[in-house]
Design a protein around this motif. Sequence first.
Motif, mmCIF file in Angstrom:
data_model
loop_
_atom_site.group_PDB
_atom_site.id
_atom_site.type_symbol
_atom_site.label_atom_id
_atom_site.label_comp_id
_atom_site.label_asym_id
_atom_site.label_seq_id
_atom_site.Cartn_x
_atom_site.Cartn_y
_atom_site.Cartn_z
ATOM 1 N N SER A 21 -4.452 5.093 0.052
ATOM 2 C CA SER A 21 -3.713 5.303 1.087
ATOM 3 C C SER A 21 -3.047 6.578 0.856
ATOM 4 C CB SER A 21 -3.014 4.091 1.629
ATOM 5 O OG SER A 21 -1.646 4.512 2.375
ATOM 6 N N THR A 22 -3.083 7.547 1.931
ATOM 7 C CA THR A 22 -2.182 8.877 1.555
ATOM 8 C C THR A 22 -0.664 8.477 1.796
ATOM 9 O OG1 THR A 22 -2.484 9.333 3.879
ATOM 10 C CG2 THR A 22 -4.048 10.313 2.525
ATOM 11 N N ASN A 23 -0.555 7.585 2.551
ATOM 12 C CA ASN A 23 1.013 7.117 2.467
ATOM 13 C C ASN A 23 1.457 6.326 1.118
ATOM 14 O OD1 ASN A 23 1.389 7.532 5.290
ATOM 15 N ND2 ASN A 23 2.716 5.937 5.415
ATOM 16 N N GLN A 45 -9.923 7.044 2.929
ATOM 17 C CA GLN A 45 -8.805 5.891 2.344
ATOM 18 C C GLN A 45 -9.715 4.595 2.440
ATOM 19 O OE1 GLN A 45 -4.657 7.096 4.246
ATOM 20 N NE2 GLN A 45 -6.114 6.162 5.702
ATOM 21 N N GLY A 48 -6.271 2.183 3.773
ATOM 22 C CA GLY A 48 -5.659 2.766 4.992
ATOM 23 C C GLY A 48 -5.014 1.642 5.662
ATOM 24 N N ARG A 49 -3.699 1.847 6.146
ATOM 25 C CA ARG A 49 -2.719 0.977 6.690
ATOM 26 C C ARG A 49 -2.217 1.598 7.991
ATOM 27 N NH1 ARG A 49 1.533 0.486 4.705
ATOM 28 N NH2 ARG A 49 1.545 1.798 3.080
ATOM 29 N N GLY A 50 -1.994 0.590 8.959
ATOM 30 C CA GLY A 50 -1.310 1.040 10.247
ATOM 31 C C GLY A 50 0.068 0.360 10.313
ATOM 32 N N ARG A 51 0.454 0.233 11.519
ATOM 33 C CA ARG A 51 2.005 -0.127 11.751
ATOM 34 C C ARG A 51 1.614 -1.665 11.711
ATOM 35 N NH1 ARG A 51 3.331 1.241 17.039
ATOM 36 N NH2 ARG A 51 5.409 0.271 16.699
ATOM 37 N N TRP A 56 -6.132 0.174 8.794
ATOM 38 C CA TRP A 56 -6.590 1.410 9.582
ATOM 39 C C TRP A 56 -7.668 1.738 8.825
ATOM 40 C CZ3 TRP A 56 -4.576 3.765 13.935
ATOM 41 C CH2 TRP A 56 -4.972 5.099 14.115
ATOM 42 N N LYS A 117 -6.430 5.260 22.570
ATOM 43 C CA LYS A 117 -5.764 5.756 21.343
ATOM 44 C C LYS A 117 -6.625 6.603 20.351
ATOM 45 C CE LYS A 117 -3.135 3.875 17.391
ATOM 46 N NZ LYS A 117 -2.315 2.943 17.302
ATOM 47 N N GLY A 120 -2.436 7.719 15.372
ATOM 48 C CA GLY A 120 -1.407 6.852 15.062
ATOM 49 C C GLY A 120 -0.527 7.380 14.197
ATOM 50 N N VAL A 140 -0.256 10.286 9.268
ATOM 51 C CA VAL A 140 -1.072 10.355 10.596
ATOM 52 C C VAL A 140 -2.533 10.216 10.353
ATOM 53 C CG1 VAL A 140 -1.402 12.201 12.197
ATOM 54 C CG2 VAL A 140 0.838 12.080 11.126
HETATM 55 C C1 BTN Z 1 -0.840 2.947 13.535
HETATM 56 O O1 BTN Z 1 -1.197 3.491 14.794
HETATM 57 O O2 BTN Z 1 -0.783 1.794 13.429
HETATM 58 C C2 BTN Z 1 -0.417 4.037 12.478
HETATM 59 C C3 BTN Z 1 -1.605 4.534 11.728
HETATM 60 C C4 BTN Z 1 -1.275 5.414 10.744
HETATM 61 C C5 BTN Z 1 -2.794 5.619 9.858
HETATM 62 C C6 BTN Z 1 -2.446 6.891 8.851
HETATM 63 S S1 BTN Z 1 -3.862 7.535 8.121
HETATM 64 C C7 BTN Z 1 -2.779 8.167 7.095
HETATM 65 C C8 BTN Z 1 -1.806 7.451 6.514
HETATM 66 N N1 BTN Z 1 -2.258 6.585 5.607
HETATM 67 C C9 BTN Z 1 -2.263 5.162 5.776
HETATM 68 O O3 BTN Z 1 -2.595 4.249 4.939
HETATM 69 N N2 BTN Z 1 -1.807 5.065 7.048
HETATM 70 C C10 BTN Z 1 -1.371 6.619 7.559
#
Ligand code: BTN
Length: 249
Positions: A21-23, A45, A48-51, A56, A117, A120, A140
């Motif tokens: 995940s880039t975060n 990713q 990848g994770r969202g809120r 994600w 959407k 995010g 993002v």
């Molecule tokens: C959402 O709407 O739930 C937020 C989504 C965010 C996704 C981005 S992709 C780049 C960065 N790395 C992640 O794991 N999540 C964010």
Amino acid sequence: MTTGVNLPSPYKLLSYDSIDSTNEEAKRLAADGAPEGIVVWAREQTAGRGRRGREWVSKAGNLYCSLLLRPNCHAFKAMQLSFIASLAMADTAASVLPKGTFVNCKWPNDVLVEGRKISGILLESKTVPLGGMDWLVIGVGLNIKHYPEDVEFPATSLDREGAKDVTPEILLENFTRRFLAGYVTWKNLGFQPTRKAWLRRAAWLGQEITVRLERETLKGEFKALDKDGALILLHEGNERRITAGDVFV
Ligand code: BTN
């Protein structure tokens, strides 16, 4: 690796073909003392994770990036940077979509195209005692080629909405340049210019909305965005100030 992406100073781009995940990477770098301006970008990713802990899905073809910032302010002010990011992403999307396409910002920081959407933002931070910021990571995701079908809120992609010849590289550059302009304005002039611009793109302002909070769900009128970025909901005759939640109509 040559990326074909040209970012202005003070950005420093770190690019990956694949990453968890880039975060997560931006947070690891922050913990190691990396400076403000690091941009972590990955073509895909694997985690990848969202809120709110949601997944994600991050197949190659979309944009996944995270900015590492070290704003010198209180945590509640730093949250305003998510509005700068969503506005920058909305303007980026609008710049490549057919003229007249509806592009809106959905509180707090999603971007909608024609009501679906497309982008995010995941904000993560570490504060220091007394509420200042150590670091802030703004992650993002922008749907370019793919979008999820099995989600609660309908999604879309730039391809689906008719954007032509867009690549993650072009959009990364477009977005980060717009974000930087907003960040400099915010440092010099505060939140007001962003707030006004965000309101021009706001989805459902003045309309009946449903806000899902941690422990309750409220219905009411989306009355305003206050001076700090909180949503003001007119609920059963009282104004409720909301700082975190999911909005639906
Ligand atoms: C959402 O709407 O739930 C937020 C989504 C965010 C996704 C981005 S992709 C780049 C960065 N790395 C992640 O794991 N999540 C964010």
